[in-house]
Design a protein around this motif. Structure first.
Motif, short mmCIF file in Angstrom:
data_model
loop_
_atom_site.label_atom_id
_atom_site.label_comp_id
_atom_site.label_asym_id
_atom_site.label_seq_id
_atom_site.Cartn_x
_atom_site.Cartn_y
_atom_site.Cartn_z
N ARG A 44 -30.32 9.49 9.38
CA ARG A 44 -29.48 10.67 9.19
C ARG A 44 -28.04 10.30 8.83
O ARG A 44 -27.45 10.87 7.89
CB ARG A 44 -29.50 11.48 10.48
CG ARG A 44 -28.87 12.83 10.41
CD ARG A 44 -29.19 13.61 11.68
NE ARG A 44 -28.73 14.97 11.61
CZ ARG A 44 -27.51 15.36 11.97
NH1 ARG A 44 -26.66 14.47 12.40
NH2 ARG A 44 -27.16 16.63 11.88
N SER A 45 -27.49 9.31 9.54
CA SER A 45 -26.08 8.97 9.30
C SER A 45 -25.90 8.45 7.87
O SER A 45 -24.91 8.77 7.21
CB SER A 45 -25.62 7.94 10.31
OG SER A 45 -26.45 6.80 10.24
N ILE A 46 -26.86 7.69 7.40
CA ILE A 46 -26.75 7.14 6.04
C ILE A 46 -26.92 8.24 5.01
O ILE A 46 -26.16 8.33 4.04
CB ILE A 46 -27.78 6.00 5.84
CG1 ILE A 46 -27.37 4.81 6.72
CG2 ILE A 46 -27.89 5.60 4.36
CD1 ILE A 46 -28.28 3.62 6.64
N LEU A 47 -27.87 9.12 5.24
CA LEU A 47 -28.10 10.22 4.31
C LEU A 47 -26.84 11.09 4.19
O LEU A 47 -26.35 11.37 3.09
CB LEU A 47 -29.29 11.07 4.77
CG LEU A 47 -29.64 12.26 3.87
CD1 LEU A 47 -30.28 11.79 2.57
CD2 LEU A 47 -30.56 13.25 4.57
N LEU A 48 -26.30 11.48 5.34
CA LEU A 48 -25.11 12.33 5.33
C LEU A 48 -23.93 11.59 4.71
O LEU A 48 -23.14 12.17 3.96
CB LEU A 48 -24.77 12.80 6.75
CG LEU A 48 -25.78 13.79 7.36
CD1 LEU A 48 -25.42 14.14 8.80
CD2 LEU A 48 -25.87 15.07 6.52
N GLY A 49 -23.83 10.30 5.00
CA GLY A 49 -22.77 9.47 4.43
C GLY A 49 -22.87 9.41 2.90
O GLY A 49 -21.87 9.51 2.20
N ASN A 50 -24.10 9.26 2.40
CA ASN A 50 -24.30 9.21 0.95
C ASN A 50 -23.87 10.50 0.29
O ASN A 50 -23.22 10.50 -0.76
CB ASN A 50 -25.77 8.95 0.62
CG ASN A 50 -26.19 7.52 0.92
OD1 ASN A 50 -25.36 6.66 1.19
ND2 ASN A 50 -27.49 7.28 0.90
N TYR A 51 -24.22 11.63 0.90
CA TYR A 51 -23.83 12.91 0.33
C TYR A 51 -22.31 13.06 0.34
O TYR A 51 -21.72 13.59 -0.60
CB TYR A 51 -24.50 14.06 1.08
CG TYR A 51 -25.93 14.32 0.64
CD1 TYR A 51 -26.23 14.53 -0.70
CD2 TYR A 51 -26.98 14.36 1.55
CE1 TYR A 51 -27.54 14.77 -1.13
CE2 TYR A 51 -28.29 14.60 1.14
CZ TYR A 51 -28.55 14.81 -0.20
OH TYR A 51 -29.83 15.05 -0.60
N GLU A 52 -21.70 12.59 1.40
CA GLU A 52 -20.24 12.63 1.52
C GLU A 52 -19.62 11.83 0.37
O GLU A 52 -18.71 12.30 -0.32
CB GLU A 52 -19.86 12.01 2.88
CG GLU A 52 -18.41 12.16 3.26
CD GLU A 52 -18.10 13.50 3.89
OE1 GLU A 52 -18.92 13.97 4.70
OE2 GLU A 52 -17.05 14.07 3.55
N THR A 53 -20.16 10.63 0.14
CA THR A 53 -19.63 9.73 -0.88
C THR A 53 -19.69 10.33 -2.28
O THR A 53 -18.78 10.16 -3.07
CB THR A 53 -20.44 8.40 -0.88
OG1 THR A 53 -20.45 7.92 0.46
CG2 THR A 53 -19.83 7.37 -1.80
N ILE A 54 -20.77 11.05 -2.57
CA ILE A 54 -20.88 11.59 -3.93
C ILE A 54 -20.29 12.98 -4.04
O ILE A 54 -20.53 13.70 -5.00
CB ILE A 54 -22.34 11.60 -4.42
CG1 ILE A 54 -23.21 12.34 -3.40
CG2 ILE A 54 -22.85 10.20 -4.67
CD1 ILE A 54 -24.61 12.54 -3.90
N GLY A 55 -19.50 13.34 -3.03
CA GLY A 55 -18.76 14.60 -3.13
C GLY A 55 -19.58 15.83 -2.81
O GLY A 55 -19.30 16.92 -3.29
N MET A 56 -20.64 15.64 -2.03
CA MET A 56 -21.43 16.79 -1.61
C MET A 56 -21.52 16.80 -0.08
O MET A 56 -22.60 16.67 0.48
CB MET A 56 -22.84 16.71 -2.19
CG MET A 56 -22.90 16.88 -3.69
SD MET A 56 -24.50 16.38 -4.37
CE MET A 56 -25.63 17.28 -3.33
N PRO A 57 -20.41 16.96 0.59
CA PRO A 57 -20.43 16.85 2.05
C PRO A 57 -21.30 17.94 2.69
O PRO A 57 -21.30 19.08 2.25
CB PRO A 57 -18.97 17.01 2.45
CG PRO A 57 -18.32 17.70 1.30
CD PRO A 57 -19.06 17.27 0.08
N MET A 58 -22.06 17.52 3.68
CA MET A 58 -22.96 18.44 4.36
C MET A 58 -22.39 18.85 5.73
O MET A 58 -22.87 19.78 6.34
CB MET A 58 -24.32 17.77 4.60
CG MET A 58 -25.01 17.31 3.33
SD MET A 58 -25.71 18.72 2.46
CE MET A 58 -26.56 17.90 1.11
N ALA A 59 -21.40 18.09 6.17
CA ALA A 59 -20.96 18.21 7.57
C ALA A 59 -20.56 19.62 7.95
O ALA A 59 -20.92 20.10 9.02
CB ALA A 59 -19.81 17.24 7.83
N GLU A 60 -19.85 20.32 7.05
CA GLU A 60 -19.37 21.65 7.42
C GLU A 60 -20.54 22.61 7.68
O GLU A 60 -20.47 23.44 8.59
CB GLU A 60 -18.45 22.21 6.33
CG GLU A 60 -19.09 22.21 4.95
CD GLU A 60 -18.26 22.93 3.88
OE1 GLU A 60 -17.83 24.07 4.16
OE2 GLU A 60 -18.08 22.37 2.79
#
Lengths: 95, 615
Positions: free
Chosen positions: B308-324
């Motif tokens: 999960r941490s890597i998946l979310l991190g990858n999305y963050e990196t490519i400008g598609m943050p999921m965290a919110e």
């Protein structure tokens, strides 16, 4: 100490009639003060049959043979079965 | 097959779908399975369900005592003790007496049990009965003809008492007969077979409705699982009807794709995104999930490829943050390794996720990871079970699937049947560049563009560029471009070939090249009559190329030029004019428009009226 025999029968059943006849013949030689018999019609005594976990008829239950009872399923055509169970329970045929 | 059989639902998840409504009222149903196949649980679960539906039920305990049955049922949350207390469920003890010998002497019949049942029916008003089990009842086993006659006696009695009877029986080991007793199935109106198969290292349970007199039913084996809440079956009728034509559409999260499929995906549709590793599947899945979450819908994202941490991190990196969205509580990201989990357990997890979280959309990234952790058969059952589950709950879903080469043909037909839409991502290696494409292979119930679009991955997501030539009437070989030499600069092979074909049909001699460097060489070798040039090129863009042409010595520098591009913003047009383009053709174009624009650029009269002009 007396041994109580309970025979569960179905009304109108040839097998049940046969079991009664066979049992009467077997018990003829016993002291009925030592070996008692109660015949129960499963249609009249269904709840008792359930308590005694009767599934098949005729079923003869021998109670008071030490701690455990014994179940005999069938028309008792083999007389020795009952005689042997009574003997194992310490009840001998006096004759 | 008629629908005249009166049925009572079992409410066992999925079972009533297989039986098309439930068990036959007043008839006998045989449930066959080996030890540990779940017969007793199914019997108990159904009995409790009957009670909840207001049908008093008798449970004949032959294998285990009533006390054990209460314990088993309560542990599964069936609330057997509550049902017993209410007086609606009667557990009747028919276990073999263990406190003394049981001897057979002569013939007997089942009248004792039959009369007991009659008395219970009278006392409780029971309308259903479960016998657990016929096998234990006839143990030790009498001769076959005796078993047959006794079993007939029993089923006949149940029938006379108008009981809906569920009879459990031990499955035979070999071929030939269904049960160890070998007689039960003949007299029962319905036969259900439970199987417990070891598949690789995993246990796989299936259920099959083997026979249903006077009723249609779903045929074949269906996977099921025994959960903490009992049996759960996954009916496989995933081939649901297409969505209605007026079904609501919603954005795929990717506006370019929405355009290709004429406005968006249908509500509750299942989408398969397939392509090789690195083709952008996870990105597309992320866009889909984020768009749903951004609309305020609930979304569950199951990631099977990385933690999960890597998946979310990858999305963050490519400008598609999921965290919110995760924080807001409407996006749930669950990462697990399917190997660590049986497919049934996974399905159960998804089912409970659907029930508890009630998402509008779910994402499975990727189903290939699941496929690799199981046999072909159990994967098929998983997918069909999942599809059926999603249809049942009316959910939209996106599955990613990793394929290598020939993506269209590689997929099993049942997957194509399940999917309402299939998107193929692909790439070709051209020199140091990857040429990515996105193609809509299928979009059930909707028109869609069947041509591959050029795809680019950029910060914040994906972008598609339509193919260069819009499908349109074949250009007549009019010769309007006859004798003209055209330099076509287009890096997208498909577009290059199509445009070349269209221009050649009109009589032009076409020199087609994929990038600015080659274009410059071609221009120097022989100055063309017209340049048709894409603006987005791998080495330098079309503006820079044309500026170099315009700056070169000789009369060729004044060659008419047509920008042939997906860049349609006003500033693109302005830059095009500044660079020296006389015409700006926005892709996709009709073939006639391309020909006419080139003709006009060359100073010739166009002879075809274009259907629409986008220049």
């Amino acid at each position: 100490m007396s041994t109580q025999l309970v025979l569960y029968v179905s009304p109108g059943s040839a097998l049940s009639l046969k079991a009664r006849r066979n049992l009467d013949a077997v018990l003829a030689g016993y002291d009925r003060g030592v070996v008692s018999l109660e015949v129960r019609d499963v249609t009249q005594d269904a709840l008792k049959a359930e308590e005694d976990r009767v599934v098949f008829t005729p079923t003869l239950i021998l109670k008071g043979l030490g701690v455990s009872g014994a179940w005999v399923v069938g028309d008792l055509s083999d007389h020795d079965t009952v005689v042997d169970l009574l003997r194992l329970g310490g009840v001998e045929r006096p004759l | 097959m008629s629908g005249s059989v009166d049925k009572i639902p079992t409410t066992v998840p999925g079972l009533d779908r297989l039986t098309l409504g439930g068990l036959p009222v007043g008839r006998s149903v045989l449930i066959v399975g080996k030890a540990g196949s779940g017969k007793t649980i199914l019997g108990l679960q159904t009995a409790v369900s009957f009670v909840r539906q207001g049908v008093p039920t008798i449970f004949l305990c032959v294998e285990e005592s009533p006390a054990d049955m209460v314990e088993t049922g309560d542990a599964l949350g069936f609330d057997v003790s509550g049902a017993v207390t209410s007086g609606k469920l009667r557990l009747s003890d028919a276990t073999r007496p263990m406190d003394g010998p049981l001897v057979v002497s002569g013939e007997y019949d089942l009248s004792g049990l039959v009369h007991r049942v009659e008395a219970l029916v009278k006392a409780t008003g029971a309308r259903a009965i479960v016998l657990d089990s016929a096998t234990a009842l006839f143990s030790p086993q009498p001769p076959p003809e005796v078993v047959r006659s006794l079993f007939f006696q029993l089923v006949h009695a149940f029938r006379k008492l108008e009981l809906t009877a569920i009879i459990l029986a031990e499955a035979a080991s070999g071929e030939g007969t269904l049960t160890t007793l070998g007689v039960e199935d003949y007299v029962c109106d319905m036969v259900i077979v439970l199987r417990n198969i070891v598949d690789g290292e995993r246990r796989r349970r299936t259920i099959e409705v083997n026979k249903y007199r006077r009723s249609a039913h779903q045929k074949g084996e269906y996977p099921f699982t025994i959960t903490a809440r009992g049996i759960s079956i996954f009916p496989l009728d995933a081939g649901a009807p297409p969505p209605p034509a007026d079904a609501a559409r919603y954005s795929s999260g990717f506006s370019g794709l929405d355009t290709m499929i004429m406005g968006g995906l249908f509500r509750d549709s299942m989408v398969i995104v397939r392509g090789p590793t690195g083709s952008g599947k996870t990105l597309l899945a992320g866009l889909y999930a984020r768009a749903g979450a951004a609309r305020g819908e609930r979304v569950i994202y199951y990631g099977f490829e990385e933690p999960r941490s890597i998946l979310l991190g990858n999305y963050e990196t490519i400008g598609m943050p999921m965290a919110e969205f995760v924080r807001a509580g409407n996006l749930r990201v669950e990462c697990r390794y399917p190997e660590a989990l049986g497919l049934e357990d996974l399905l159960v997890g998804i089912r409970s996720g659907l029930e508890e979280f009630d998402p509008a959309l779910i994402v499975l990234d990727s189903i290939s990871s699941i496929e690799h952790s199981a046999s072909e058969k159990s994967f098929r059952q998983f997918m069909i079970g999942l599809a059926s589950l999603l249809r049942e709950h009316g959910k939209g879903a996106l599955f990613t699937q990793t394929v290598t080469g020939g993506a269209a043909e590689q997929t099993a037909p049942y997957l194509s049947t399940i999917a309402d839409a299939i998107l193929a991502l692909d790439y070709n290696t051209r020199g140091y560049e990857l040429e990515r494409t996105l193609r809509v292979l299928k979009m059930r119930g909707s028109a869609h563009d069947t041509h591959p679009y050029r795809l680019s991955i950029q910060a914040g997501g994906l972008r598609v560029e339509p193919h260069a030539i819009r499908p349109g009437p074949v250009v007549r070989a009019t010769g309007v471009l006859s004798g003209l030499s055209v330099l076509l600069v287009e890096d997208f092979a498909d577009a290059r070939e199509t445009a070349t074909f269209v221009l050649e049909q009109a009589g032009a001699r076409v020199r087609a090249v994929p990038d600015a460097a080659e274009a410059m060489r071609a221009y120097r070798a022989a100055a063309p009559d017209v340049i048709v040039c894409d603006l987005g090129l791998p080495d330098e863009d079309g503006f820079a190329f044309l500026e170099r042409v315009r700056a070169s010595p000789g009369p060729g520098a004044r060659v008419p030029a047509v920008a042939f591009t997906a860049w349609g913003q006003p500033q693109d047009r302005v830059r095009g004019e500044q660079a020296g383009f006389q015409h700006h053709l926005l892709k996709p174009v009709e073939p006639g428009t391309l020909v006419n624009t080139v003709a006009r650029a060359a100073g010739r009269a166009a002879d075809q009226a274009p259907a629409s002009t986008r220049s």
